[in-house]
Design a protein around this motif. Structure first.
Motif, PDB file in Angstrom:
ATOM      1  N   GLY A   1      -4.109  13.227  -3.510  1.00  7.76           N
ATOM      2  CA  GLY A   1      -5.150  12.380  -2.948  1.00  7.76           C
ATOM      3  C   GLY A   1      -6.531  12.983  -3.126  1.00  7.76           C
ATOM      4  N   PHE A   2      -7.531  12.388  -2.441  1.00 10.59           N
ATOM      5  CA  PHE A   2      -8.927  12.799  -2.611  1.00 10.59           C
ATOM      6  C   PHE A   2      -9.582  12.938  -1.245  1.00 10.59           C
ATOM      7  N   TRP A   3     -10.143  14.124  -0.976  1.00  7.13           N
ATOM      8  CA  TRP A   3     -10.842  14.395   0.277  1.00  7.13           C
ATOM      9  C   TRP A   3     -12.319  14.077   0.094  1.00  7.13           C
ATOM     10  N   HIS A   4     -12.858  13.197   0.940  1.00  7.34           N
ATOM     11  CA  HIS A   4     -14.245  12.750   0.843  1.00  7.34           C
ATOM     12  C   HIS A   4     -15.190  13.472   1.799  1.00  7.34           C
ATOM     13  N   TRP A   5     -14.666  13.997   2.907  1.00  7.37           N
ATOM     14  CA  TRP A   5     -15.543  14.610   3.908  1.00  7.37           C
ATOM     15  C   TRP A   5     -14.707  15.467   4.828  1.00  7.37           C
TER      16      TRP A   5
ATOM     17  N   THR B   1      -6.483  -1.558  -4.347  1.00 10.99           N
ATOM     18  CA  THR B   1      -7.212  -1.252  -3.122  1.00 10.99           C
ATOM     19  C   THR B   1      -6.876   0.161  -2.649  1.00 10.99           C
ATOM     20  N   HIS B   2      -7.911   0.898  -2.315  1.00 10.09           N
ATOM     21  CA  HIS B   2      -7.739   2.242  -1.774  1.00 10.09           C
ATOM     22  C   HIS B   2      -8.023   2.216  -0.274  1.00 10.09           C
ATOM     23  N   ARG B   3      -7.303   3.070   0.463  1.00 11.57           N
ATOM     24  CA  ARG B   3      -7.513   3.212   1.896  1.00 11.57           C
ATOM     25  C   ARG B   3      -8.218   4.540   2.159  1.00 11.57           C
TER      26      ARG B   3
ATOM     27  N   MET C   1       0.832  -1.177   0.000  1.00 10.33           N
ATOM     28  CA  MET C   1       0.000   0.000   0.000  1.00 10.33           C
ATOM     29  C   MET C   1       0.879   1.244   0.000  1.00 10.33           C
ATOM     30  N   GLY C   2       0.248   2.379  -0.246  1.00 10.56           N
ATOM     31  CA  GLY C   2       0.949   3.644  -0.334  1.00 10.56           C
ATOM     32  C   GLY C   2       1.320   4.210   1.022  1.00 10.56           C
ATOM     33  N   TYR C   3       1.599   5.488   0.993  1.00 12.03           N
ATOM     34  CA  TYR C   3       2.074   6.160   2.196  1.00 12.03           C
ATOM     35  C   TYR C   3       0.953   6.386   3.222  1.00 12.03           C
ATOM     36  N   ASP C   4       1.359   6.641   4.448  1.00 12.80           N
ATOM     37  CA  ASP C   4       0.436   6.997   5.526  1.00 12.80           C
ATOM     38  C   ASP C   4       0.373   8.523   5.569  1.00 12.80           C
ATOM     39  N   PRO C   5      -0.772   9.132   5.227  1.00 16.76           N
ATOM     40  CA  PRO C   5      -0.833  10.590   5.182  1.00 16.76           C
ATOM     41  C   PRO C   5      -0.648  11.267   6.538  1.00 16.76           C
ATOM     42  N   TYR C   6      -0.726  10.509   7.624  1.00 17.20           N
ATOM     43  CA  TYR C   6      -0.561  11.103   8.951  1.00 17.20           C
ATOM     44  C   TYR C   6       0.821  10.837   9.534  1.00 17.20           C
ATOM     45  N   GLU C   7       1.678  10.170   8.768  1.00 19.01           N
ATOM     46  CA  GLU C   7       3.024   9.849   9.240  1.00 19.01           C
ATOM     47  C   GLU C   7       3.818  11.100   9.595  1.00 19.01           C
ATOM     48  N   ASN C   8       3.679  12.154   8.812  1.00 17.57           N
ATOM     49  CA  ASN C   8       4.437  13.383   9.055  1.00 17.57           C
ATOM     50  C   ASN C   8       3.631  14.464   9.755  1.00 17.57           C
ATOM     51  N   ALA C   9       2.416  14.150  10.174  1.00 19.70           N
ATOM     52  CA  ALA C   9       1.587  15.124  10.880  1.00 19.70           C
ATOM     53  C   ALA C   9       2.185  15.424  12.251  1.00 19.70           C
TER      54      ALA C   9
ATOM     55  N   THR D   1     -12.425  14.227   9.142  1.00 21.86           N
ATOM     56  CA  THR D   1     -12.046  14.183   7.735  1.00 21.86           C
ATOM     57  C   THR D   1     -12.020  12.746   7.247  1.00 21.86           C
ATOM     58  N   VAL D   2     -12.256  12.584   5.955  1.00 24.43           N
ATOM     59  CA  VAL D   2     -12.080  11.287   5.300  1.00 24.43           C
ATOM     60  C   VAL D   2     -11.225  11.548   4.072  1.00 24.43           C
ATOM     61  N   PHE D   3     -10.101  10.847   3.991  1.00 19.58           N
ATOM     62  CA  PHE D   3      -9.107  11.088   2.944  1.00 19.58           C
ATOM     63  C   PHE D   3      -8.668   9.787   2.305  1.00 19.58           C
ATOM     64  N   ASP D   4      -8.577   9.787   0.966  1.00 21.93           N
ATOM     65  CA  ASP D   4      -8.071   8.646   0.191  1.00 21.93           C
ATOM     66  C   ASP D   4      -6.714   9.024  -0.391  1.00 21.93           C
ATOM     67  N   PRO D   5      -5.605   8.588   0.234  1.00 25.89           N
ATOM     68  CA  PRO D   5      -4.286   8.919  -0.292  1.00 25.89           C
ATOM     69  C   PRO D   5      -3.927   8.098  -1.525  1.00 25.89           C
ATOM     70  N   ASP D   6      -4.721   7.078  -1.839  1.00 19.91           N
ATOM     71  CA  ASP D   6      -4.424   6.182  -2.953  1.00 19.91           C
ATOM     72  C   ASP D   6      -5.116   6.593  -4.247  1.00 19.91           C
ATOM     73  N   ALA D   7      -5.859   7.690  -4.212  1.00 13.72           N
ATOM     74  CA  ALA D   7      -6.529   8.180  -5.423  1.00 13.72           C
ATOM     75  C   ALA D   7      -5.472   8.477  -6.488  1.00 13.72           C
TER      76      ALA D   7
END
Length: 166
Positions: free
Chosen positions: A69-73, A117-119, A1-9, A58-64
């Motif tokens: 990425g893609f913000w859903h909510w 697969t998207h997360r 899978m791809g990166y964790d968008p919260y890894e650098n938060a 928030t709901v975020f798809d980093p695999d878009a």
């Protein structure tokens, strides 16, 4: 899978988030997909850290398959609204921000064929303020950036979706 968008938060203490509709790392229910009706899954957030005055959801798809990425909510919930029923229509008083398609509600999963697969990162960030001084048309990046100095904790629940053709 791809990166964790919260890894650098900015690091933040963890608190619980769960759903009766899917397990962490598990598949989102069909109704939470675009073709299933854009029905947001049920969420249970908390208990919240002491001093919490609101929750940035928030709901975020980093695999878009698009840059960024893609913000859903994106919404800021009052502390009394932490048990969300599936398909909830947030009250008009809730601060809602524009997602990647320009809407202010939940946009369901719709991973394109051939993208694997998207997360979907359902993140609840406890804030020490009741709201952020941003207009509803503020970008997701502006929302996240403005929240940095107000974060008391973060909860993350990941759901997945795989296109039928994969």
């Amino acid at each position: 899978m791809g990166y964790d968008p919260y890894e650098n938060a900015i690091p933040a203490p963890e608190f619980p988030i769960s759903s009766i509709d899917f397990e962490h790392g598990g598949a989102l229910p069909t109704r939470a997909w675009a073709h299933g009706g854009h029905i947001s899954p049920a969420l249970s957030i908390g208990p919240l850290p002491e001093g919490t005055k609101s929750v940035l959801l928030t709901v975020f798809d980093p695999d878009a398959p698009i840059a960024g990425g893609f913000w859903h909510w994106l919404a800021i919930l009052p502390v009394g609204l932490t048990e969300l029923e599936a398909g909830i229509r947030l009250p008009e008083s809730v601060l809602r921000y524009r997602n990647s398609v320009g809407g202010t509600g939940y946009t369901g999963a719709a991973p394109p064929a051939g993208t694997g697969t998207h997360r979907y990162f359902f993140a609840a960030t406890a804030l020490d303020v009741e709201h952020l001084d941003l207009p509803p048309e503020a970008s997701p990046a502006a929302l996240q950036f403005t929240a940095i100095g107000h974060v008391l904790g973060r909860a993350i629940l990941v759901g997945t979706a795989t296109p039928d053709e994969d």
